[in-house]
Design a protein around this motif. Structure first.
Motif, PDB file in Angstrom:
ATOM      1  N   TYR C 370       4.144  31.889  14.484  1.00  0.00           N
ATOM      2  CA  TYR C 370       4.229  31.352  13.133  1.00  0.00           C
ATOM      3  C   TYR C 370       3.202  32.037  12.226  1.00  0.00           C
ATOM      4  CZ  TYR C 370       4.604  27.649   9.574  1.00  0.00           C
ATOM      5  OH  TYR C 370       4.802  26.958   8.421  1.00  0.00           O
ATOM      6  N   LEU C 371       2.016  32.239  12.816  1.00  0.00           N
ATOM      7  CA  LEU C 371       0.946  32.838  12.015  1.00  0.00           C
ATOM      8  C   LEU C 371       1.184  34.315  11.736  1.00  0.00           C
ATOM      9  CD1 LEU C 371      -2.146  31.133  13.628  1.00  0.00           C
ATOM     10  CD2 LEU C 371      -1.261  30.794  11.317  1.00  0.00           C
ATOM     11  N   ILE C 372       1.944  34.952  12.616  1.00  0.00           N
ATOM     12  CA  ILE C 372       2.308  36.341  12.333  1.00  0.00           C
ATOM     13  C   ILE C 372       3.294  36.367  11.167  1.00  0.00           C
ATOM     14  CG2 ILE C 372       3.746  38.247  13.191  1.00  0.00           C
ATOM     15  CD1 ILE C 372       1.073  38.489  14.292  1.00  0.00           C
ATOM     16  N   VAL C 373       4.278  35.463  11.243  1.00  0.00           N
ATOM     17  CA  VAL C 373       5.393  35.533  10.299  1.00  0.00           C
ATOM     18  C   VAL C 373       5.001  35.038   8.915  1.00  0.00           C
ATOM     19  CG1 VAL C 373       7.698  34.653   9.799  1.00  0.00           C
ATOM     20  CG2 VAL C 373       7.109  35.338  12.127  1.00  0.00           C
ATOM     21  N   VAL C 374       4.383  33.880   8.835  1.00  0.00           N
ATOM     22  CA  VAL C 374       4.285  33.195   7.538  1.00  0.00           C
ATOM     23  C   VAL C 374       3.123  33.633   6.636  1.00  0.00           C
ATOM     24  CG1 VAL C 374       4.104  30.947   6.419  1.00  0.00           C
ATOM     25  CG2 VAL C 374       5.622  31.244   8.375  1.00  0.00           C
ATOM     26  N   PRO C 375       1.866  33.625   7.100  1.00  0.00           N
ATOM     27  CA  PRO C 375       0.779  33.859   6.143  1.00  0.00           C
ATOM     28  C   PRO C 375       0.843  35.196   5.415  1.00  0.00           C
ATOM     29  CG  PRO C 375      -0.080  33.019   8.209  1.00  0.00           C
ATOM     30  CD  PRO C 375       1.350  33.352   8.446  1.00  0.00           C
ATOM     31  N   SER C 376       1.344  36.221   6.095  1.00  0.00           N
ATOM     32  CA  SER C 376       1.424  37.515   5.420  1.00  0.00           C
ATOM     33  C   SER C 376       2.375  37.451   4.244  1.00  0.00           C
ATOM     34  CB  SER C 376       1.893  38.597   6.394  1.00  0.00           C
ATOM     35  OG  SER C 376       0.843  38.922   7.266  1.00  0.00           O
ATOM     36  N   GLN C 377       3.269  36.483   4.256  1.00  0.00           N
ATOM     37  CA  GLN C 377       4.174  36.341   3.112  1.00  0.00           C
ATOM     38  C   GLN C 377       3.541  35.491   2.018  1.00  0.00           C
ATOM     39  OE1 GLN C 377       8.447  35.680   4.268  1.00  0.00           O
ATOM     40  NE2 GLN C 377       7.475  35.288   6.226  1.00  0.00           N
ATOM     41  N   THR C 378       2.937  34.375   2.426  1.00  0.00           N
ATOM     42  CA  THR C 378       2.425  33.470   1.398  1.00  0.00           C
ATOM     43  C   THR C 378       1.089  33.948   0.820  1.00  0.00           C
ATOM     44  OG1 THR C 378       1.369  32.153   3.101  1.00  0.00           O
ATOM     45  CG2 THR C 378       3.531  31.433   2.367  1.00  0.00           C
ATOM     46  N   HIS C 379       0.280  34.588   1.658  1.00  0.00           N
ATOM     47  CA  HIS C 379      -1.041  34.993   1.191  1.00  0.00           C
ATOM     48  C   HIS C 379      -1.199  36.504   1.140  1.00  0.00           C
ATOM     49  CE1 HIS C 379      -1.763  30.813   1.945  1.00  0.00           C
ATOM     50  NE2 HIS C 379      -2.983  30.893   1.455  1.00  0.00           N
ATOM     51  N   GLY C 380      -0.123  37.204   1.399  1.00  0.00           N
ATOM     52  CA  GLY C 380      -0.269  38.658   1.494  1.00  0.00           C
ATOM     53  C   GLY C 380       0.408  39.406   0.369  1.00  0.00           C
ATOM     54  N   GLN C 381       0.546  38.755  -0.788  1.00  0.00           N
ATOM     55  CA  GLN C 381       1.182  39.460  -1.906  1.00  0.00           C
ATOM     56  C   GLN C 381       0.225  40.479  -2.496  1.00  0.00           C
ATOM     57  OE1 GLN C 381       4.253  39.423  -2.849  1.00  0.00           O
ATOM     58  NE2 GLN C 381       4.845  37.848  -1.397  1.00  0.00           N
ATOM     59  N   LEU C 382       0.691  41.697  -2.612  1.00  0.00           N
ATOM     60  CA  LEU C 382      -0.171  42.750  -3.153  1.00  0.00           C
ATOM     61  C   LEU C 382      -0.166  42.750  -4.677  1.00  0.00           C
ATOM     62  CD1 LEU C 382       0.752  45.558  -0.620  1.00  0.00           C
ATOM     63  CD2 LEU C 382      -1.325  44.183  -0.694  1.00  0.00           C
ATOM     64  N   LEU C 383       0.877  42.201  -5.277  1.00  0.00           N
ATOM     65  CA  LEU C 383       0.896  42.058  -6.735  1.00  0.00           C
ATOM     66  C   LEU C 383       0.434  40.628  -7.047  1.00  0.00           C
ATOM     67  CD1 LEU C 383       4.182  43.912  -7.766  1.00  0.00           C
ATOM     68  CD2 LEU C 383       1.845  44.744  -7.757  1.00  0.00           C
ATOM     69  N   PRO C 384      -0.061  40.418  -8.255  1.00  0.00           N
ATOM     70  CA  PRO C 384      -0.714  39.123  -8.542  1.00  0.00           C
ATOM     71  C   PRO C 384       0.238  37.946  -8.681  1.00  0.00           C
ATOM     72  CG  PRO C 384      -0.731  40.536 -10.478  1.00  0.00           C
ATOM     73  CD  PRO C 384      -0.170  41.367  -9.371  1.00  0.00           C
ATOM     74  N   TYR C 385       1.043  37.697  -7.689  1.00  0.00           N
ATOM     75  CA  TYR C 385       1.984  36.574  -7.764  1.00  0.00           C
ATOM     76  C   TYR C 385       1.303  35.225  -7.532  1.00  0.00           C
ATOM     77  CZ  TYR C 385       6.018  39.708  -7.698  1.00  0.00           C
ATOM     78  OH  TYR C 385       6.960  40.638  -8.012  1.00  0.00           O
ATOM     79  N   GLY C 386       0.115  35.263  -6.992  1.00  0.00           N
ATOM     80  CA  GLY C 386      -0.507  33.984  -6.670  1.00  0.00           C
ATOM     81  C   GLY C 386      -0.122  33.559  -5.265  1.00  0.00           C
ATOM     82  N   VAL C 387      -0.868  32.606  -4.771  1.00  0.00           N
ATOM     83  CA  VAL C 387      -0.702  32.191  -3.382  1.00  0.00           C
ATOM     84  C   VAL C 387       0.552  31.341  -3.218  1.00  0.00           C
ATOM     85  CG1 VAL C 387      -1.723  30.719  -1.617  1.00  0.00           C
ATOM     86  CG2 VAL C 387      -3.127  32.366  -2.839  1.00  0.00           C
ATOM     87  N   GLY C 388       1.306  31.622  -2.177  1.00  0.00           N
ATOM     88  CA  GLY C 388       2.531  30.869  -1.942  1.00  0.00           C
ATOM     89  C   GLY C 388       2.338  29.811  -0.878  1.00  0.00           C
ATOM     90  N   SER C 389       3.403  29.144  -0.566  1.00  0.00           N
ATOM     91  CA  SER C 389       3.323  28.139   0.484  1.00  0.00           C
ATOM     92  C   SER C 389       4.674  28.025   1.164  1.00  0.00           C
ATOM     93  CB  SER C 389       2.914  26.785  -0.085  1.00  0.00           C
ATOM     94  OG  SER C 389       3.931  26.328  -0.952  1.00  0.00           O
ATOM     95  N   TYR C 390       4.646  27.535   2.372  1.00  0.00           N
ATOM     96  CA  TYR C 390       5.889  27.306   3.103  1.00  0.00           C
ATOM     97  C   TYR C 390       5.687  26.136   4.039  1.00  0.00           C
ATOM     98  CZ  TYR C 390       9.128  27.777   7.023  1.00  0.00           C
ATOM     99  OH  TYR C 390      10.031  27.514   8.013  1.00  0.00           O
ATOM    100  N   THR C 391       6.587  25.189   3.961  1.00  0.00           N
ATOM    101  CA  THR C 391       6.595  24.086   4.906  1.00  0.00           C
ATOM    102  C   THR C 391       8.020  23.980   5.414  1.00  0.00           C
ATOM    103  OG1 THR C 391       5.112  23.010   3.359  1.00  0.00           O
ATOM    104  CG2 THR C 391       5.884  21.699   5.218  1.00  0.00           C
ATOM    105  N   PRO C 392       8.211  24.012   6.719  1.00  0.00           N
ATOM    106  CA  PRO C 392       9.583  23.900   7.218  1.00  0.00           C
ATOM    107  C   PRO C 392      10.201  22.595   6.748  1.00  0.00           C
ATOM    108  CG  PRO C 392       8.052  24.458   8.987  1.00  0.00           C
ATOM    109  CD  PRO C 392       7.228  24.130   7.796  1.00  0.00           C
ATOM    110  N   SER C 393      11.467  22.679   6.362  1.00  0.00           N
ATOM    111  CA  SER C 393      12.138  21.457   5.896  1.00  0.00           C
ATOM    112  C   SER C 393      12.661  20.689   7.100  1.00  0.00           C
ATOM    113  CB  SER C 393      13.294  21.819   4.974  1.00  0.00           C
ATOM    114  OG  SER C 393      14.334  22.389   5.746  1.00  0.00           O
TER     115      SER C 393
END
Lengths: 69, 866, 436, 248
Positions: C370-393
């Motif tokens: 999970y830690l491989i897949v998710v944080p690089s997407q939510t916290h790994g934006q190289l452009l200033p999109y801001g921090v994301g989040s993901y919670t499984p539904s």
């Protein structure tokens, strides 16, 4: 060599050739991005690759199961 | 190819139907593709010209149509204002055409007023007759008791003016967000109907004073043309921009310097700049002595010394100046070298020049003095004055199109700066800054309009009428507001307490044309109270406004862009052009264009034809009267034909010219029209009023009539600082609330466009992170903003969320308007409008009866515990 | 041929329904139905029903728990086939008892991995078709789809089939409702010396063929992430080996748990002895040690990582949003390591502790995936999109439950149609009856 | 495409033009404009950064696409074949620019946030129930030599989409919708390989940068008149970017 051995090796070879051919030739060729790389040269080539795997491993089945003459 | 076979496959399945479900499961695309193909079989495509309906500046648009259905708007290349481009609002208004939440048919109210409306669909005939019958009833009493009010006038307001005149109603302006006080201040000071804006294409140094460059327009434009010109000026002239604003966002990256001024400190800063310019000697003496009343001799009573010149009917009281050549006081018309400064003894009394008085007036307005009020560092004030004065290049001239014109490439953009308690004096003071350096009407200098047509108010303001009550409900010529902008908020106050204002007759019915007083104006509470008192409310609007929802008896659905309207100015200030708004589609649903609706109404009211009828007024307003193209009285004209006649009168082939070309480009505006120095007569013949003698006279009359100090205290000949009322709020109201415009919106009509509300997001209160830390708040926190009335102690609240930005003063919070509506799903639940936090009674209106968008507030976490 | 007692049960509880078994199956079926309902919601509403959202402006994670599960399941399958192959390759007779269940585990895990991919696809049916039709070798997914799922699954099935053929032949001699099935499986197996020799040869070569295939396949799964330059935290050379090792950890852990359950349920204390567990424990310990070494390297690397975005990401991992999961996962790997190390040193292999370790390492493995897949997407934006989040539904959780339940159902069912443990064989050439 | 940050006013007209030309549903921004802020009061600076798809010469998304649905045309445009995409969203995780958008919902749901009530009988009488009512028929056509469905079309559920440089317009010799509408002409489009194209002329002699150049993606969107956003840049004035979050 027995027919069993010949057929088995033959199946492995056919499988291998299918895999190698579909991977390196039949699928999208080895270019990075060009438009031609978006289509496999031969449609269903990836299926042929899988078929190659199947044929190759089926050789084991054949080898084991084939009835002795 | 594979794809083609897929396509064929889809068509085949769509035809057979049985496999449709299977393929739908497989690809989940069949529906949309099949539908699209069915509908786009050999579509016919064409383009029609029209004009943007959302914005103020009426950009030229070309509508791409498929089978008569508009699919996209593009800019018109030849249109000087937008040069083939469009802003987000222009693009997105396509959604408003197809908005299924528009008012589709005439509606008649079936429930009580004051609560959300319940409606029944009515025929046009019935709905029009209801309005007309009520009109006839009220008009029998007094047609002036019919109030007519419009939001922003789109296009030349000929058809609506004609309507008001034909039915004899009282007209109210929109005065909501607009700079009415600014217009009055400039009409008073230089005679132009406009607010300070620079000759941008030629300017080198501009004080962008509260100018929301990247979000709002200026005086004459909505948004798009100014940025275009600013970009051009930056690239070609190295234009420098000093952003004087509590927020940085308005100029954003285009601010070469940001001066975060404290709200309502503008007058102090302007006076200090005057002080510094005089101290540093940045004075254009020839201009001041020739074109302003600066050299006029002011007697001990504060009035100009005058002498009668001419005889009989020609006799005129002419102010005196001190002629240095002859060393005596002479009528200004006879002076050859008037003295700018000095104290003289004339006819036994001591007189000083107006300029001398002004120098004394601002002598104490040092940068240090101002810093205390506007929180701009004294050194910054001094430096800006020096930069402004140096860049003004006093004495320089340049040649434009073969005409030699003084060159003063410094300007102030101060549109909408007047919406504060001291708005009128602040704008006057800002107008005096370019006066000192002679930048008015110079190349690269100060403009307020693109020509020097003197507005009728210039002369009117020489003699401000202050009469005895009873007053009309707008308080014209009253002791309260000798200069009166016709602010609906004041009418709302008057309707609640007519006796207080000496008003006897109140309006009985109102016709609202695309205006939504309940949410668009400051102080919602006052409007709710006043609308209870109308006997009848008719609304002409494409949408069910909140005012209509609560109070309308009848709603008449008008079209959005799909109608004829015009003529429209299409010039950019440098090139003159005209355009029309032509329907890119037939009006949707049962809606009608406003001109049609007014024709319908006047027909029903019996005011269409005959003497003083609508047709006669249409002819007058469009200047068709007396020409061969005059609309024949007696029968109802076709709207397209009205514009066809107008176009022919203008010498064009007819409306087909616009249908084929989109815009009529007349050519460059001559420098002799543009620059006041070289117009004939110079500056349109108006003497620039440094000294506001008539303001002083009005003040004396107000006092005589027994008006309270709150009404007359700002009627001073020179702009005079006093502490704004809001500063008396207790210290816990520690923040200034300001409101502002977003680029995605224009007033409230854009709030009904979901494409735009998507971009603008929900309401929020912007604050500095330092402030948030102090209040224990963080980004996204729910908060209550509570405003405080310093005089009555009344508080008002809204709930919203925190948005942090380092680009705002720590003592200021900001909220955009455009919110607070509830009838349209695009805006419902998007958050409150800051308008409900403002007040419109004494202390919170300007001296010209204008809305004030300044108030002290406090921000509390959550619901705001008591 | 001697007469058989018709009532004699088949070994390993095959064919006989017990209450406990039915309860497990029922539970599995209920879970599977939950998953199917969840997936039905996802299909009808669209993937808006998941917690996933677009990267960038939407500030979400476009790959979520499904992809973490893909990696996890494929990892589990890794260990299954490896253990099985090693057992047969090196004739680790002590472990013979777990070889079959390892093979079954591989097949089941691969099926679940494939399903986890399918549930993640926006166009699942089209996905299956188009992958066979257009798949491109350049995409790291090619390896995942073609090699891992198709080739590897087929190879594992062949392997499972062949290694179980002898047992099928044994069972086919007994009359039972499943006799036909066993006969089919046995496919004429006579247990002649030639056949035995052939079988040994085939399984040897198969195992030999599968092992490299498996390393390639898992590495390619690592490449799915490791070749992405645009996702901070993904690009790196350690991705592929770390994937392989963690796969081993989770797979061996699973085998331990499964073996313990089977041992208990079928009373096979003798067949699956302490020493078998000891062996598995040592294996797990070795893998765990290697993986923890990778973790130390990983933590050190991300602490000293250059680049603000990378630092932001490591902050999120080590002390921010994901810290609880990161350190929780590390803990669920370190604790078993200590347990196993203690048991290894004292040479006392306790099944209970082993099972605990097996469960813990699997939780850790899911956490790490999970830690491989998710944080690089939510916290790994190289452009200033801001921090994301993901919670499984709920839908994703339901599908996750469904996948695990389906796995349980498949294994449970398998146990009733075929012995989950190799039948014990005497050194005789004759097929003997085997007592359960 | 060249983007002049010295001109960009951050107005997002390009965003809107794109949405209408390409009929994209709510929360989908093929073209996006960042409004950024850096520094501490009063030393604050604001900048704007338009972000179309970068149409990389070395596009990570194309490389990872398992089915060749994402492809790179010879003219440099990177496109998605909407008939082939399987919705694995690998392109989306591979792209460092965040330009990909997955269709999480069915088209009619996706447009519901725009309050268009496509089933409204009064409206359907005018538009034939099209989604959206301003539906652009060009999007349904197959594009280019490859004759693939690449221009957006119905925004099918379950496939990934992104900026196409308005391929349906480019095929007709028109500039992309964002370029045409930009009020301050901050966007310039053309063939970067042709030294006489408008974009090459515009770029000549100007300082340039590309976004995340260090990743080696080699974008064909070139920025002038500004600097790349620093990691400290904070976004201000974000639009409503969630799905299903309109004020319904």
């Amino acid at each position: 060599m027995t027919k069993r051995g010949v057929v088995t090796i033959g199946m492995i070879l056919v499988g291998a050739v299918l895999m190698v051919w579909s991977y390196f030739v039949g699928a999208a060729p080895w270019c990075a991005t060009g438009v031609e790389c978006s289509n496999p040269r031969v449609e269903w080539a990836p299926a042929l690759f899988v078929l190659g795997v199947v044929v190759a491993f089926s050789s084991a089945l054949y080898y084991s199961i084939a009835k002795d003459k | 190819m594979v794809e083609i076979s897929r396509r064929t496959f889809i068509k085949a399945t769509a035809a057979t139907g049985t496999t449709l479900a299977a393929s739908k499961v497989l690809f989940e695309t069949v529906d949309s593709v099949a539908q699209a193909e069915a509908l786009t079989l050999a579509p016919t495509e064409d383009r029609v010209f029209t004009t943007c309906w959302i914005g103020k500046q009426d950009c030229g648009m070309s509508a791409r149509r498929i089978d008569g259905r508009v699919v996209k708007f593009d800019g018109v290349d030849d249109h000087p204002r937008n040069r083939g481009t469009l802003c987000p609002k222009g693009q997105a208004q396509i959604a408003s055409i197809y908005d299924p939440h528009r008012v589709k048919t005439p509606l008649v109210r079936t429930n009580a007023k004051g609560v959300p409306g319940e409606w029944r669909r009515a025929s046009w005939d019935e709905a029009l007759e209801l309005v007309a019958a009520k009109y006839r009833e009220v008009a029998a009493d007094d047609p002036k008791l019919v109030l007519w009010q419009k939001g922003r006038s789109k296009a030349k307001s000929f058809y609506d003016k004609a309507f008001v005149k034909a039915i004899g109603a009282t007209k109210l302006g929109h005065g909501a967000y607009c700079s009415d006080t600014g217009y009055r201040a400039i009409e008073y000071t230089v005679g132009l109907h406009g607010v300070l804006h620079p000759d941008l294409l030629n300017a080198k140094y501009v004080l962008s004073w509260g100018w929301n460059i990247t979000n709002a327009g200026g005086n004459k434009f909505c948004w798009l043309t100014w940025p275009q010109q600013m970009v051009q000026a930056r690239e070609q002239n190295g234009l420098k921009i000093v952003q004087i604003d509590p927020r940085l966002r308005p100029a954003g990256p285009f601010a070469d310097e940001w001066v975060p001024i404290r709200p309502a400190g503008d007058l102090a800063l302007a006076l200090a700049l005057c002080h510094e310019l005089i101290r540093q000697g940045f004075l254009d003496r020839p201009y001041l002595t020739t074109y302003t009343n600066a050299p006029y001799l002011v007697g001990e009573d504060g009035l100009f010394l005058r002498e009668t010149v001419g005889e009989g009917d020609e006799a005129e009281e002419v102010p005196l100046v001190w002629d240095e050549a002859t060393r005596r006081a002479v009528p200004v018309t006879e002076a050859t070298s008037p003295a700018l400064e000095g104290e003289y003894t004339v006819g036994g009394q001591t007189a000083k020049t107006a300029f001398e008085l002004f120098t004394e007036h601002v002598a104490d307005a040092t940068p240090e003095w101002a810093a205390d009020k506007c929180d701009v560092a004294p050194d910054t004030i001094r430096r800006i004055a020096t930069e402004y004065g140096t860049n003004a290049r006093i004495g320089a001239t340049t040649v434009v199109d073969g005409v030699e014109v003084p060159y003063r490439p410094v300007g102030i953009m101060a549109y909408h700066m007047a919406q504060q308690e001291l708005g009128f004096p602040a704008l006057r003071a800002m107008a005096i800054i370019p006066m000192l350096v002679g930048a008015w009407g110079a190349v690269g200098g100060q403009l307020a309009d693109f020509t020097w047509k003197i507005h009728k108010n210039y002369a009117k303001f020489e003699d401000l009428k202050v009469e005895e009550p009873p007053y009309d409900f707008v308080l014209n010529k009253s002791k309260f507001f000798p200069i009166n902008t016709g602010f609906p908020g004041i009418v709302a106050r008057v309707m609640q307490d007519p006796a207080k204002y000496g008003v006897e007759k109140l309006p009985r019915m109102v016709i609202l044309h695309m205006v939504n007083p309940v949410t668009s104006f400051a102080s919602q509470a006052d409007f709710l109270a006043s609308y209870e008192k109308f006997e009848f409310v008719a609304v002409i609007s494409p949408w069910m406004s909140e005012t209509a929802d609560l109070f309308a008896d009848v709603v008449l659905p008008s079209a959005t862009i799909e109608k004829y309207e015009g003529p429209l100015s299409a010039g950019d200030g440098y090139i003159d052009a005209k355009a029309l708004r032509m329907p890119p589609m037939d009006p949707l649903f049962e809606s009608r264009g406003e001109i049609d609706i007014y024709l319908d109404l006047t027909e029903k009211m019996g005011k269409l034809t005959g003497e003083g009828g609508y047709i006669e007024h249409l002819n007058k307003e469009l200047k068709l009267a007396g020409t061969e193209f005059e609309l024949p009285d007696g029968s109802r004209p076709d709207v397209r034909d009205i514009f066809d006649r107008w176009a022919k009168m203008e010498g064009l082939s007819g409306i087909d010219f616009f249908e084929q070309n989109g815009v009529w480009v007349k050519g460059p505006i001559s420098p002799t029209k543009r620059y006041g120095y070289v117009t004939d007569p110079p500056f349109g013949g108006a003497v620039h009023r440094l000294y506001g003698e008539s303001l002083l006279k009005a003040q004396r009359l107000q006092k005589e009539m027994g008006a309270d100090e709150v009404y007359w205290r700002d009627y001073t000949p020179f702009p005079t600082w006093r502490t704004p009322t809001m500063e008396a709020s207790p210290p816990e109201y520690d923040l200034y609330l300001i409101s502002y415009k977003l680029v995605e919106h224009k007033q409230s009509r854009t709030s009904m466009v979901p494409l735009l509300t998507e971009l603008s997001g929900h309401q929020r209160v912007e604050m500095n992170p330092a402030t948030a830390r102090r209040l224990g708040l963080k980004e996204g926190d729910e908060v209550t903003v509570e405003s405080h009335h310093a005089l009555t102690g009344e508080t008002r609240r809204v709930k919203t969320v925190v948005r942090l930005t380092e680009g705002i003063r720590p003592d200021v919070v900001g909220m955009p308007h455009h919110f607070g509506m509830w009838t349209h799903p695009a805006n419902k639940d998007a958050g409150p409008t800051p308008n409900t936090l403002y007040f419109t009674d004494e202390g919170y209106v300007g001296m010209t009866a204008d809305a004030v968008f300044h108030v002290k507030v406090r921000v509390m976490k959550g619901g705001g515990a008591a | 041929m001697p007469t058989r007692d018709m009532r004699q049960p088949l070994p390993m509880g095959v064919g006989s329904l017990t209450r406990g078994w039915a309860a497990v199956l029922a539970l599995g079926v209920v879970g599977t139905v939950v998953g199917i309902v969840g997936y039905a919601v996802e299909r009808t509403q669209g993937m808006v029903a998941t917690g996933m959202r677009d990267l960038g402006t939407m500030q979400g994670a476009t790959w979520g728990i499904y992809i973490a599960l893909v990696v996890y399941f494929v990892g589990v399958s890794f260990a299954g086939i490896t253990v099985a192959a090693l057992i047969r390759l090196f004739r680790l007779d002590k472990l013979r008892g777990v070889a079959r269940m390892a093979e079954v585990l591989t097949v089941v895990a691969l099926i679940l991995g494939a399903l986890a991919i399918i549930v993640d696809l926006g166009q699942p049916v089209r996905g299956v078709i188009n992958l066979f039709r257009y798949a491109r070798p350049q995409s790291p997914f090619f390896g995942t789809f073609s090699l891992v799922i198709s080739g590897y699954l087929f190879a594992s099935l062949v392997y499972l089939y062949l290694t179980a053929r002898r047992d099928a032949a044994v069972l086919a001699r007994r009359p039972s409702r499943l006799q036909g099935f066993f006969r089919l499986w046995a496919a004429g197996y006579e247990d002649t010396p030639e056949q035995r020799a052939r079988d040994r040869r085939v399984t040897f070569w198969l195992a030999l063929a599968i092992l490299p295939l498996l390393v390639i396949a898992h590495s390619s799964l690592g490449f799915v992430f490791g070749l992405q330059v645009g996702r901070p935290g993904w690009f790196g050379t350690l991705q592929a080996p770390a994937f392989v090792v963690l796969a081993g950890v989770s797979g061996v852990g699973h085998i331990i748990v499964l073996a313990a359950i089977v041992r208990k349920a079928l009373g096979l204390e003798r067949r699956i002895g302490r020493d078998a567990f000891g062996w598995l424990g040592l294996f797990l310990l070795g893998l765990l040690a290697t993986y923890l070494y990778f973790v130390v390297v990983e933590v050190l690397t991300i602490i000293y990582q250059p680049g603000v975005i990378e630092q932001r990401l490591s902050e999120a991992l080590l002390s921010g949003t994901y810290a609880w999961l990161f350190w929780g996962s590390v803990a669920t790997l370190v604790v078993p390591f200590l347990i196993l190390a203690w048991m290894a040193l004292t040479r006392t292999w306790r099944v209970g502790w082993l099972v605990t370790s097996g469960i813990l390492v699997n939780l850790g493995a899911i956490g790490k995936r999970y830690l491989i897949v998710v944080p690089s997407q939510t916290h790994g934006q190289l452009l200033p999109y801001g921090v994301g989040s993901y919670t499984p539904s709920l839908v994703e959780l339901a599908v996750t439950v469904g996948l695990f339940s389906l796995g349980a159902v498949l294994i449970t069912l398998f146990m009733k149609v075929f012995p989950i443990v190799d039948l014990e064989t005497e050194a005789s050439t004759e097929l003997e009856e085997v007592s359960a | 495409m060249a983007i002049d940050l010295d001109r960009c006013q951050g107005c997002r007209a390009c965003v809107e033009a794109c949405k209408i030309e390409n009929n994209t549903p709510s929360a989908v921004f093929w073209m996006y404009v960042f409004r950024l802020e850096e520094g501490t009061y009063p030393d604050t600076s604001i900048s704007f950064l338009p972000r179309p798809c970068q149409h990389c010469h070395n596009p990570p998304c194309v490389k990872v696409c398992p089915t060749g649905a994402r492809f790179h045309r010879d003219d440099g445009i990177v496109l998605t074949d909407f008939d082939r995409c399987i919705g694995c969203r690998y392109c989306e995780v591979a792209c460092p620019y965040g330009v990909n958008f997955f269709n999480w919902r069915k088209p009619e749901q996706a447009f519901a946030d725009y309050q268009l009530k496509m089933d409204d009988p009064d409206l359907a009488a005018v538009t034939g129930g099209l989604i959206p009512p301003y539906r652009n028929p060009d999007l349904d056509e197959l594009q280019g030599d490859e004759q693939r469905r690449t221009a957006g079309s119905a925004h099918y559920k379950g496939v990934v989409e992104k900026c196409t440089f308005c391929v349906q317009r480019v095929e007709k010799g028109l500039d992309p919708a964002c370029v045409v509408t930009c009020p301050v002409e901050a966007l310039v489009f053309g063939d970067l390989e042709d030294p006489n194209s408008p974009v090459s002329t515009y770029l000549r002699g100007r300082d340039q940068f590309k976004l995340l150049e260090e990743l080696g993606t080699d974008p064909s969107v070139i920025y002038v008149g500004g600097t790349p956003p620093t990691p400290d840049a904070r976004e201000i004035e974000r639009p409503m970017t969630g799905v299903g979050n309109a004020n319904a």
